[in-house]
Each structure stands twice: as structure tokens, then as C-alpha cells.
Write an enzyme that holds these catalytic residues in place. Structure first.
Site, short mmCIF file in Angstrom:
data_model
loop_
_atom_site.label_atom_id
_atom_site.label_comp_id
_atom_site.label_asym_id
_atom_site.label_seq_id
_atom_site.Cartn_x
_atom_site.Cartn_y
_atom_site.Cartn_z
N GLU A 1 -7.39 -2.89 -4.43
CA GLU A 1 -8.08 -2.99 -3.02
C GLU A 1 -9.03 -1.84 -2.84
O GLU A 1 -8.64 -0.88 -2.57
CB GLU A 1 -6.97 -3.19 -1.93
CG GLU A 1 -7.69 -3.52 -0.68
CD GLU A 1 -6.90 -3.32 0.66
OE1 GLU A 1 -7.24 -4.05 1.46
OE2 GLU A 1 -6.02 -2.60 0.62
N ASP B 1 2.18 -6.41 -5.80
CA ASP B 1 1.34 -5.41 -4.93
C ASP B 1 2.14 -4.13 -4.80
O ASP B 1 3.31 -4.17 -4.65
CB ASP B 1 1.24 -6.09 -3.48
CG ASP B 1 -0.05 -5.93 -2.76
OD1 ASP B 1 -0.47 -4.93 -2.60
OD2 ASP B 1 -0.27 -6.93 -2.23
N ASP C 1 -2.62 -1.41 -3.32
CA ASP C 1 -3.23 -1.40 -1.86
C ASP C 1 -3.70 -0.14 -1.50
O ASP C 1 -3.58 0.97 -1.91
CB ASP C 1 -1.73 -1.46 -1.22
CG ASP C 1 -1.98 -1.67 0.33
OD1 ASP C 1 -2.52 -2.81 0.87
OD2 ASP C 1 -1.82 -0.88 1.14
N HIS D 1 -4.18 -12.37 2.88
CA HIS D 1 -3.41 -12.19 4.24
C HIS D 1 -4.12 -11.27 5.24
O HIS D 1 -3.56 -10.95 6.25
CB HIS D 1 -2.06 -11.57 3.79
CG HIS D 1 -2.36 -10.11 3.38
ND1 HIS D 1 -2.92 -9.73 2.19
CD2 HIS D 1 -1.94 -8.82 3.75
CE1 HIS D 1 -2.70 -8.59 1.90
NE2 HIS D 1 -2.28 -8.00 2.86
N ASP D 2 -5.19 -10.69 4.92
CA ASP D 2 -6.06 -9.76 6.02
C ASP D 2 -7.25 -10.78 6.40
O ASP D 2 -8.04 -9.79 7.40
CB ASP D 2 -6.39 -8.83 5.37
CG ASP D 2 -5.35 -7.73 4.83
OD1 ASP D 2 -4.11 -7.52 5.60
OD2 ASP D 2 -5.37 -6.83 3.82
C1 GLC Z 1 -3.84 -3.12 2.91
C2 GLC Z 1 -3.06 -4.46 3.27
C3 GLC Z 1 -2.92 -4.61 4.62
C4 GLC Z 1 -2.01 -3.31 5.23
C5 GLC Z 1 -2.73 -1.95 4.70
C6 GLC Z 1 -2.00 -0.96 4.97
O1 GLC Z 1 -5.34 -3.27 3.50
O2 GLC Z 1 -3.80 -5.66 2.58
O3 GLC Z 1 -2.26 -5.76 4.96
O4 GLC Z 1 -1.85 -3.53 6.56
O5 GLC Z 1 -3.19 -2.03 3.36
O6 GLC Z 1 -1.05 -0.98 4.14
#
Ligand code: GLC
Length: 537
Positions: free
Chosen positions: A270, A105, A207, A331-332
Site C-alpha cells: 500500500e 495483510d 500496510d 475497505h478504505d
Molecule cells: C491502511 C489501512 C487502513 C488503516 C491504516 C492504518 O491505510 O488500509 O484501513 O486504517 O492503514 O493502519
């Protein structure tokens, strides 16, 4: 056991099942209650046994952990909480020895406010790094430069008293946004990617990659017409000027070009947002992501007809020749077993591995881990503290992995950083490894089936009419037809079949090689994979 690839001519990121690991919660090796790289190293044989082809590792770089690693203060070092660069190298080697790829990541949109780049940037308006972040003067009437909101609550602008300007942060105020319009930033980040590629990582999950660039004119966002009293306040405006900007697309193309300097690597992004916009993240002038992440299975109502429609929409929304990708947990997002219940979690698993495209699942989903109950007062996730009352706490899905039914579930000898949650007794790896009908056994068999059955990797996807709660589709290669029938309801169903077949796998794991004639009987919450027996196959 290392499963054989279905077809060695197909790129690895198409063939393999990807397993996301949140390293804080996977395996602790030093008793501090937080998972680490050496802990993970001690579990690589489990990953090989399960049959995963790639691990996606949430960030392990140096970080003050305000957002648990997504706030990076040094992109080219491992945080001491997780171990060292040498530990990382050992882990990559151990995974590669087992034929498991490593996807790291990376967080290009923002750094931690402790990163030396930001420390310099905020030190003076004349500092050479000033323009590495997004600085702006107050708006015409004083206050923030415009109405942009942080996803984690409040204005996205933070006042810096020393240099008397605001800086922009799409997430926490401790996560200042890098200025991706600045070529120096892009070049520095390209070097970060090369650093990890040279260390042997096989790819990245990028990310928050849709929000790299902001409108240079700093125009106000328009109101969100769907906003009401139940919508979390950060969604008050539509993110037209801060999300999926045209410049962002070209910056993603630049990242892809860096990855292409190395052979056989993959870029996952993402990208968030609805299906309508996912297609643009594959290709533009030049290639973008190999796999723009698709959360449809987690965001769709769990009804056969709705799922069938969503799947169809997604498949049609991505460009011709683009490779689909499906995610069942992260994880989100709340845990699938809590969303659907254990019986339907099996259906969800079968769907994930039988759909066309790369399946991604989240560590713990294979044993049916539930959301851990964590009160608002005990929340560790800053999202919950900043936008309370909307059920946004992400701690429940980040609870530690359960390896056995002992007091600390084999995760740590110390105090776990988050509570373990309920049902540890039966929802743990050791209990389910010894049970040939467990959810874990089902995951393992589904992964193996996908790995060994070319029709499931490169085969055509043929949707069939999904009626009365049964989701039906086929996967076909030149010489094989597999019919997948998933009963999403809590009552039995009978479906007419056009040809006889042999049952290859069912979600209850209690029927095998049964012959099915003109009627298919499905018990409540039962899913099956049937090999269609027909001379015209
Ligand atoms: C992404 C991650 C999340 C994080 C955010 C800010 O959405 O998956 O866990 O809080 O980015 O970096």
C-alpha cells in the site's frame, strides 16, 4: 470449477485475480455478528466457483480493534474474535486445495499501544525497547516536537506523562509508530514475516508501507499549497519528511529479501500518493514490491477520455518490465457500485479484468454491494469520529457480505456489527448465482476469460482513440487480437471497425459469438470484448 492458468510459466501473482476479504464482514460462524476464519472456511467453495486465484485477507492478528485489526498487539497470533492459529492453518490448507493463494495483510508501520513492545518502550526511558518507537522531547517552545499531523486528525505526537517525552503516531494515538531506523525492529519484523511464510502464506499486502521511516532531524512539514476550507485538516501540510523517505525504500528492499528466502511468494504494497511516485516502489538498488497497489480506477473521473489518459499515464509511469496492478474497491474507499451506479459498475468490472496487469477487487463488489448508509452518530470507524464532516467514514464499504436475501443475509445469526445496507433482496450471492445475466455472472465470466485467454494476461496493451464516451483498447498476443470497447455513457454509440470480429462477451450478458462487421453498435452502458478476425492478426 478451478480455472486453468492462462500460462503456467507466468508467476501466479501475474495470472490470478485477487479478491480482498475484510474478515469482520465476510461470514460469521459463531453468531457474534462479526465475521471469522471458520465462517470464511465455509465459503471457500464460493471463491473457487467465482474463479479467484488469490485471497488478500485484511489483518486477523490479535488486536484491541481500535482500527479494526490494523492496530496489532501480537503479530504472531490470531485474534480470538477471528479464531485460532489452527483455524488459520485449516483455512490456508482449504484455499490451497482449491488452488487459491493466500495474501496476508501485515502492518509494519505501527503496533497497537497494547503490544508488549510498546508497553515496555513506554515503561522507562532506559528500557531496551525504548528506541523501538519514535520518542522525542518537546519542541523549543514546549508542546509537540514539530508540526507533523496524524492522518487521523490532530498532532501526530502524543505526550507520555510518565517518561516525559512525546511518541509519534502517523495514525491513531493507539497506533504508535515503530522506529524503522532501528535494526532490531527490522529484524523482529523480518521474523514476523518468516513466521507467516512458514505457515504457508503466499505473500503479504504491506500496510502503510510508504510511511515506515521519518526524518531523523524531525524537520517541520511544509504547507500544502492546495489546502482550503474543504480539505480535511490532516492534509494541511505536505508530507515531505514522513512519507516515501529514501530509508523507507531500503527497508522495503529488506522485506523483499526476506520474502525471497521462500519460493514463489509475492509482496504487495500500500503506497498511496499519485501516479508520479508509484514507479519507485517496484525497484531501486534491489527489488522492492512485486505489486505496488494502484488506486487510479477509484480516483479518476469516470469519463472515457480521462480514464484513457490516466491509464496511459500509469502505464508510462511504471518502469519497463514492471507488472501493472489495478484495484476496483477496498475497505478504505467508497463502493464502486455507489460511485458509478450498477450499469457502469459492469463497465468498471470489464475494464478491470481486460486491462494489462493484476486485477484486485473487493468482496461484495461482484454483487454490486452499495455503501451502507451509516449516520455519523452510529459510525464505528475512528476516522469519522476524529475528522468529522468530510465524508471520511469507512463503515459504508465495510458492511457485511450478503449471501442470500434472508433477514441477516446469511452473514450471521446474531446482530451484524454494521448494518447490512440497502438492496439486499437482489444484491446477494444466492439471487445472482441463479441469474445468468447478473453482475456476479459477469464477474465470473470475466475472470474465466482472463484465465483462459493468454492475450489478456501477457498480451500487449494497445490503446486506441477513445471518443464520444467510448473507451477503446486492444490486447494482443502473437495469434490473437481482442478489442475492448466500453461505453461509459447512458446513450447508445456506434464505432467504426477496421476489421470484422466475433463478439466474445458483453456486459449485459445477452450477446455471444455474434459477428460484427464494419460498425460496432453499443447500447447505453454496454461494454464488449471482440475477437478481431483478420488474416494479419
Ligand atoms: C491502511 C489501512 C487502513 C488503516 C491504516 C492504518 O491505510 O488500509 O484501513 O486504517 O492503514 O493502519
Amino acid at each position: 470449477m478451478v480455472h486453468q492458468r492462462a500460462d503456467s510459466r507466468i508467476e501466479w501473482w501475474k495470472c490470478c485475480s485477487i479478491y480482498q476479504i475484510y474478515p469482520r464482514s465476510f461470514q460469521d460462524s459463531d453468531g457474534d455478528g462479526v465475521g471469522d476464519l471458520n465462517g470464511l472456511l465455509s465459503r471457500v467453495d464460493y471463491l473457487a466457483w467465482l474463479g479467484v486465484g488469490a485471497v488478500w485477507l485484511s489483518p486477523v492478528c490479535r488486536s484491541p480493534m481500535r482500527d479494526f485489526g490494523y492496530d496489532i498487539s501480537d503479530y504472531t497470533d490470531v485474534d480470538p474474535l477471528f479464531g485460532t492459529l489452527a483455524d488459520f492453518d485449516r483455512l490456508v490448507e482449504a484455499l490451497h486445495e482449491r488452488n487459491i493463494k493466500v495474501i496476508l495483510d501485515v502492518v509494519p508501520n505501527h503496533t497497537s499501544d497494547q503490544h508488549s513492545w510498546f508497553v515496555k518502550s513506554r515503561s522507562s526511558r532506559d528500557d531496551p525497547k525504548r528506541n523501538w518507537y519514535v520518542w522525542a522531547d518537546p519542541g523549543p517552545h514546549g508542546g509537540p516536537p514539530n508540526n507533523w499531523l496524524s492522518r487521523f486528525g490532530g498532532s501526530a505526537w502524543e505526550w507520555d506523562a510518565r517518561t516525559e517525552q512525546y511518541y509519534y503516531h502517523a495514525f491513531l494515538r493507539e497506533q504508535p509508530d515503530l522506529n524503522w531506523h532501528n535494526p532490531e525492529v527490522r529484524s523482529a519484523f523480518a521474523d514476523v514475516l518468516r513466521f507467516w511464510l512458514r505457515r504457508g502464506v503466499d505473500g503479504f499486502r504491506v500496510d502503510a508501507s510508504a510511511v515506515l521511516a521519518e526524518d531523523p532531524l524531525l524537520r517541520d512539514e511544509p504547507p500544502n499549497p492546495d489546502f482550503d476550507s474543504e480539505t480535511p485538516p490532516p492534509e494541511k501540510f505536505n508530507r515531505v519528511f514522513t512519507d516515501a523517505r529514501p530509508e523507507t525504500m531500503s527497508y522495503i528492499e529488506e522485506m523483499r529479501a526476506v520474502v525471497e528466502e521462500f519460493s514463489d511468494r509475492a509482496l504487495l504494497g500500500e503506497v498511496q500518493g499519485g501516479i508520479g511516485r508509484i514507479g519507485q516502489f517496484y525497484d531501486g538498488e534491489r527489488p522492492r514490491f512485486h505489486l505496488p497497489l494502484n488506486f487510479l480506477l477509484l480516483d479518476t473521473d469516470w469519463h472515457a477520455a480521462t480514464l484513457a489518459a490516466g491509464i496511459d499515464q500509469y502505464i508510462n509511469a511504471i518502469p519497463d518490465g514492471a507488472w501493472p496492478v489495478w484495484i476496483l474497491g477496498s475497505h478504505d474507499k467508497p463502493r464502486i457500485a455507489s460511485q458509478l451506479g450498477l450499469a457502469q459498475a459492469r463497465i468498471a468490472a470489464m475494464l478491470l479484468f481486460m486491462l494489462p496487469g493484476t486485477p484486485i477487487f473487493y468482496a461484495g463488489d461482484e454483487i454490486g454491494m452499495p455503501n451502507a448508509m451509516i449516520s455519523s452518530e452510529d459510525a464505528r470507524d475512528p476516522f469519522e469520529a476524529l475528522v468529522p464532516g468530510y465524508g471520511l467514514n469507512r463503515d459504508p464499504e465495510r458492511a457485511p457480505m450478503r449471501w442470500d436475501s434472508s433477514e441477516k443475509a446469511g452473514f450471521t445469526t446474531g446482530e451484524p456489527w454494521l448494518p447490512l445496507g440497502d438492496h439486499v433482496e437482489e444484491r446477494n450471492v444466492a439471487s445472482q448465482q441463479g441469474d445468468r445475466r447478473s453482475l456476479l455472472s459477469l464477474y465470473r465470466q470475466l475472470i474465466a476469460l482472463r484465465q483462459t485467454e493468454p492475450a489478456l494476461v501477457a498480451g500487449r496493451f494497445q490503446p486506441l482513440r477513445s471518443e464520444r464516451g467510448v473507451l477503446l483498447f486492444e490486447r494482443c498476443s502473437d495469434d490473437k487480437r481482442l478489442l475492448i470497447a466500453l461505453n461509459t455513457r447512458d446513450s447508445s454509440r456506434t464505432c467504426p471497425l477496421q476489421s470484422a470480429g466475433a463478439l466474445r462477451l458483453n456486459t449485459h450478458l445477452d450477446r455471444k459469438d455474434e459477428r460484427v462487421e464494419s460498425q460496432l453498435h453499443l447500447r447505453s452502458n454496454e461494454g464488449v470484448v471482440i475477437e478481431v478476425l483478420t488474416s494479419s492478426a
